[in-house]
Design a protein around this motif. Structure first.
Motif, PDB file in Angstrom:
ATOM      1  N   SER A   1      -8.044  10.522 -11.373  1.00  0.00           N
ATOM      2  CA  SER A   1      -7.675  11.779 -12.025  1.00  0.00           C
ATOM      3  C   SER A   1      -6.707  12.552 -11.139  1.00  0.00           C
ATOM      4  CB  SER A   1      -8.920  12.620 -12.280  1.00  0.00           C
ATOM      5  OG  SER A   1      -9.462  13.064 -11.040  1.00  0.00           O
ATOM      6  N   ARG A   2      -6.124  13.616 -11.708  1.00  0.00           N
ATOM      7  CA  ARG A   2      -5.177  14.401 -10.908  1.00  0.00           C
ATOM      8  C   ARG A   2      -5.851  15.010  -9.692  1.00  0.00           C
ATOM      9  NH1 ARG A   2      -1.594  19.254 -13.418  1.00  0.00           N
ATOM     10  NH2 ARG A   2      -0.645  17.486 -14.503  1.00  0.00           N
ATOM     11  N   ARG A   3      -7.065  15.501  -9.852  1.00  0.00           N
ATOM     12  CA  ARG A   3      -7.709  16.118  -8.695  1.00  0.00           C
ATOM     13  C   ARG A   3      -8.107  15.076  -7.653  1.00  0.00           C
ATOM     14  NH1 ARG A   3     -13.810  18.381  -8.858  1.00  0.00           N
ATOM     15  NH2 ARG A   3     -14.907  16.535  -9.656  1.00  0.00           N
ATOM     16  N   ALA A   4      -8.390  13.853  -8.087  1.00  0.00           N
ATOM     17  CA  ALA A   4      -8.656  12.780  -7.127  1.00  0.00           C
ATOM     18  C   ALA A   4      -7.383  12.417  -6.374  1.00  0.00           C
ATOM     19  CB  ALA A   4      -9.216  11.552  -7.837  1.00  0.00           C
ATOM     20  N   LEU A   5      -6.245  12.420  -7.076  1.00  0.00           N
ATOM     21  CA  LEU A   5      -4.963  12.154  -6.418  1.00  0.00           C
ATOM     22  C   LEU A   5      -4.623  13.269  -5.431  1.00  0.00           C
ATOM     23  CD1 LEU A   5      -2.898  10.883  -9.484  1.00  0.00           C
ATOM     24  CD2 LEU A   5      -3.697   9.510  -7.547  1.00  0.00           C
ATOM     25  N   ASP A   6      -4.903  14.513  -5.814  1.00  0.00           N
ATOM     26  CA  ASP A   6      -4.672  15.636  -4.898  1.00  0.00           C
ATOM     27  C   ASP A   6      -5.534  15.494  -3.648  1.00  0.00           C
ATOM     28  OD1 ASP A   6      -2.824  16.776  -6.601  1.00  0.00           O
ATOM     29  OD2 ASP A   6      -4.253  18.141  -7.547  1.00  0.00           O
TER      30      ASP A   6
ATOM     31  N   LEU B   1      -6.647  12.625  -2.430  1.00  0.00           N
ATOM     32  CA  LEU B   1      -6.101  11.504  -1.668  1.00  0.00           C
ATOM     33  C   LEU B   1      -4.905  11.933  -0.834  1.00  0.00           C
ATOM     34  CD1 LEU B   1      -6.208   8.422  -1.138  1.00  0.00           C
ATOM     35  CD2 LEU B   1      -4.664   8.134  -3.089  1.00  0.00           C
ATOM     36  N   ALA B   2      -4.131  12.886  -1.346  1.00  0.00           N
ATOM     37  CA  ALA B   2      -2.963  13.382  -0.616  1.00  0.00           C
ATOM     38  C   ALA B   2      -3.355  14.101   0.677  1.00  0.00           C
ATOM     39  CB  ALA B   2      -2.157  14.324  -1.509  1.00  0.00           C
ATOM     40  N   GLU B   3      -4.622  14.502   0.784  1.00  0.00           N
ATOM     41  CA  GLU B   3      -5.089  15.190   1.983  1.00  0.00           C
ATOM     42  C   GLU B   3      -5.324  14.225   3.150  1.00  0.00           C
ATOM     43  OE1 GLU B   3      -5.455  18.542   2.302  1.00  0.00           O
ATOM     44  OE2 GLU B   3      -4.524  18.613   0.309  1.00  0.00           O
TER      45      GLU B   3
ATOM     46  N   LEU C   1     -13.613   7.425  -0.017  1.00  0.00           N
ATOM     47  CA  LEU C   1     -13.859   8.591   0.831  1.00  0.00           C
ATOM     48  C   LEU C   1     -13.582   9.900   0.114  1.00  0.00           C
ATOM     49  CD1 LEU C   1     -12.358   7.426   4.273  1.00  0.00           C
ATOM     50  CD2 LEU C   1     -14.745   7.396   3.532  1.00  0.00           C
ATOM     51  N   VAL C   2     -12.840   9.839  -0.997  1.00  0.00           N
ATOM     52  CA  VAL C   2     -12.577  11.053  -1.788  1.00  0.00           C
ATOM     53  C   VAL C   2     -13.888  11.674  -2.244  1.00  0.00           C
ATOM     54  CG1 VAL C   2     -11.604  11.877  -3.961  1.00  0.00           C
ATOM     55  CG2 VAL C   2     -10.265  10.349  -2.499  1.00  0.00           C
ATOM     56  N   GLY C   3     -14.812  10.819  -2.675  1.00  0.00           N
ATOM     57  CA  GLY C   3     -16.165  11.297  -2.943  1.00  0.00           C
ATOM     58  C   GLY C   3     -16.456  11.813  -4.331  1.00  0.00           C
ATOM     59  N   TYR C   4     -15.459  11.914  -5.199  1.00  0.00           N
ATOM     60  CA  TYR C   4     -15.720  12.396  -6.552  1.00  0.00           C
ATOM     61  C   TYR C   4     -16.490  11.344  -7.361  1.00  0.00           C
ATOM     62  CZ  TYR C   4     -12.379  16.200  -5.708  1.00  0.00           C
ATOM     63  OH  TYR C   4     -11.743  17.300  -5.208  1.00  0.00           O
TER      64      TYR C   4
ATOM     65  N   GLN D   1       0.820  -1.213   0.000  1.00  0.00           N
ATOM     66  CA  GLN D   1       0.000   0.000   0.000  1.00  0.00           C
ATOM     67  C   GLN D   1       0.852   1.261   0.000  1.00  0.00           C
ATOM     68  OE1 GLN D   1      -3.974  -0.306   0.344  1.00  0.00           O
ATOM     69  NE2 GLN D   1      -2.827  -1.729  -0.939  1.00  0.00           N
ATOM     70  N   ASN D   2       1.930   1.280   0.775  1.00  0.00           N
ATOM     71  CA  ASN D   2       2.815   2.443   0.808  1.00  0.00           C
ATOM     72  C   ASN D   2       3.561   2.608  -0.512  1.00  0.00           C
ATOM     73  OD1 ASN D   2       2.424   3.556   3.449  1.00  0.00           O
ATOM     74  ND2 ASN D   2       3.474   1.784   4.287  1.00  0.00           N
ATOM     75  N   ALA D   3       3.982   1.491  -1.111  1.00  0.00           N
ATOM     76  CA  ALA D   3       4.677   1.575  -2.397  1.00  0.00           C
ATOM     77  C   ALA D   3       3.746   2.121  -3.475  1.00  0.00           C
ATOM     78  CB  ALA D   3       5.202   0.191  -2.794  1.00  0.00           C
ATOM     79  N   LEU D   4       2.505   1.662  -3.457  1.00  0.00           N
ATOM     80  CA  LEU D   4       1.517   2.151  -4.415  1.00  0.00           C
ATOM     81  C   LEU D   4       1.272   3.642  -4.220  1.00  0.00           C
ATOM     82  CD1 LEU D   4      -0.584   1.758  -6.582  1.00  0.00           C
ATOM     83  CD2 LEU D   4      -2.125   0.795  -4.889  1.00  0.00           C
ATOM     84  N   LEU D   5       1.119   4.047  -2.964  1.00  0.00           N
ATOM     85  CA  LEU D   5       0.887   5.463  -2.682  1.00  0.00           C
ATOM     86  C   LEU D   5       2.099   6.302  -3.082  1.00  0.00           C
ATOM     87  CD1 LEU D   5      -1.200   7.412  -1.332  1.00  0.00           C
ATOM     88  CD2 LEU D   5       0.223   7.261   0.711  1.00  0.00           C
ATOM     89  N   ALA D   6       3.297   5.784  -2.844  1.00  0.00           N
ATOM     90  CA  ALA D   6       4.512   6.511  -3.213  1.00  0.00           C
ATOM     91  C   ALA D   6       4.522   6.806  -4.709  1.00  0.00           C
ATOM     92  CB  ALA D   6       5.746   5.700  -2.821  1.00  0.00           C
ATOM     93  N   GLY D   7       4.173   5.799  -5.508  1.00  0.00           N
ATOM     94  CA  GLY D   7       4.130   6.009  -6.952  1.00  0.00           C
ATOM     95  C   GLY D   7       3.098   7.040  -7.355  1.00  0.00           C
ATOM     96  N   LEU D   8       1.907   6.929  -6.789  1.00  0.00           N
ATOM     97  CA  LEU D   8       0.824   7.848  -7.153  1.00  0.00           C
ATOM     98  C   LEU D   8       1.141   9.284  -6.742  1.00  0.00           C
ATOM     99  CD1 LEU D   8      -2.286   5.674  -6.185  1.00  0.00           C
ATOM    100  CD2 LEU D   8      -1.429   6.148  -8.490  1.00  0.00           C
ATOM    101  N   MET D   9       1.687   9.458  -5.530  1.00  0.00           N
ATOM    102  CA  MET D   9       1.987  10.803  -5.059  1.00  0.00           C
ATOM    103  C   MET D   9       3.161  11.428  -5.819  1.00  0.00           C
ATOM    104  SD  MET D   9      -0.320  11.561  -2.822  1.00  0.00           S
ATOM    105  CE  MET D   9      -1.409  10.662  -3.938  1.00  0.00           C
TER     106      MET D   9
END
Length: 317
Positions: free
Chosen positions: A171-176, A178-180, A194-197, A83-91
């Motif tokens: 999408s980029r805004r969904a990734l942004d 998720l970063a929150e 939980l992002v909700g888009y 999960q952390n590796a996946l998040l690292a790539g996405l962020m």
């Protein structure tokens, strides 16, 4: 007509030397086809994330990045977990792409669903879930336990997409967004909804693993499931309270029963019933303390605010 989106495909890898060359070949062919059809931008990329592998995974990724401008490699300083590796790539790629698709490197998730995901993105969806159409490739045990897990998560109030793992477009805004979410205890299958888009789903058939061994044996799957439950629901702790109330009520009923029996002169020494009661209540207490300790441990990890991953190298070309 809007311009083709810059698509990044992010693949977490741990000891995947056996599958990486074939995975890269298939994905490169897919990118070439999609670029020719102008459904994605020419600058779209494949990003392999090496999660502290002990084999030749990073060596192969580095070679692919040098040979193909469409391939990038991200190396974590140590094994941080899937999960952390996946998040690292996405962020890491969220500022470079219009949307990103996460997929495991083992070729079990059908990459032919990717064009459908991109089409759903063009239709206005910020999140597109890859959903398995069936579980016929699973063993009976894995199939039934997975079904039980999804039902349990729903029962506990966790919003999850049934038969969805970590194959998704964001999408980029969904990734942004998720970063929150700053939590250290990651369970992305529960976090992304939980992002909700606006979201959609694409179904696909899961394939047999092309090569190598599964990185999720039974022990890891059980640990992952338990992390998901305790990270998103306090219902287990509430169940403990309910169990305590039931035990108290039962003990009062038994006390009244014992008193009545004594008045009637039928009381006898009850060693067996006494020992059963002691072992039962002792077991309930130990399980309860252990479960509460699990939640306290998660709080402990959160308040320390340690980094979820550390990037050692990002090889773009």
């Amino acid at each position: 007509m809007q311009d083709p989106v810059i698509l990044y495909i992010v693949l977490p890898c741990y000891n995947e030397e056996a599958v990486l060359p074939e995975t890269a070949r298939r994905l490169l062919a897919l990118l070439e086809t999609m670029r020719a059809q102008e459904t994605i931008a020419p600058s779209s990329k494949i990003v392999f994330v090496d999660d502290g592998s002990r084999d030749r995974t990073w060596e192969i990724i580095s070679g692919l990045a040098e040979a193909h401008e469409e391939v990038s490699g991200l190396k974590l300083a140590k094994n941080a977990g899937h999960q952390n590796a996946l998040l690292a790539g996405l962020m890491t790629v969220r500022s470079e792409c219009g949307c990103a698709i996460s997929i495991d490197a083992d070729l079990q998730d059908d990459i032919n669903a990717i064009p459908q995901m991109v089409q759903k993105y063009y239709e206005g969806n910020d999140v597109v879930y890859g959903v398995r159409s069936s579980r016929k490739t699973d063993t009976a045990f894995k199939r039934e336990t997975a079904l039980l897990f999804y039902k349990l998560m729903r029962l506990l109030g966790v919003n999850m997409v049934y038969n969805h793992a970590d194959y998704r477009l964001m999408s980029r805004r969904a990734l942004d967004a998720l970063a929150e979410f700053p939590e250290v205890n990651l369970f992305l299958r529960g976090l992304v909804p939980l992002v909700g888009y606006r979201s959609a789903s694409v179904s696909y058939e899961r394939q047999e693993r092309f090569a190598g061994e599964s990185k999720y044996p039974l022990k890891k799957m059980l640990s992952f499931a338990f992390d998901g439950i305790t990270s998103f629901s306090i219902t287990p702790i509430r169940l403990i309270s309910g169990l305590g109330i039931v035990a108290c009520l039962f003990s009062m009923i038994m006390a009244v029963y014992a008193f009545i029996v004594k008045l009637m002169g039928h009381s006898t020494e009850g060693w067996s019933s006494l020992m059963v009661s002691i072992w039962f209540l002792g077991g309930v207490q130990l399980v309860s303390v252990g479960l509460i300790g699990e939640y306290i441990g998660k709080i402990y990890k959160e308040v320390k605010r340690r980094p979820r991953y550390i990037i050692e190298e990002y090889k773009k070309e």
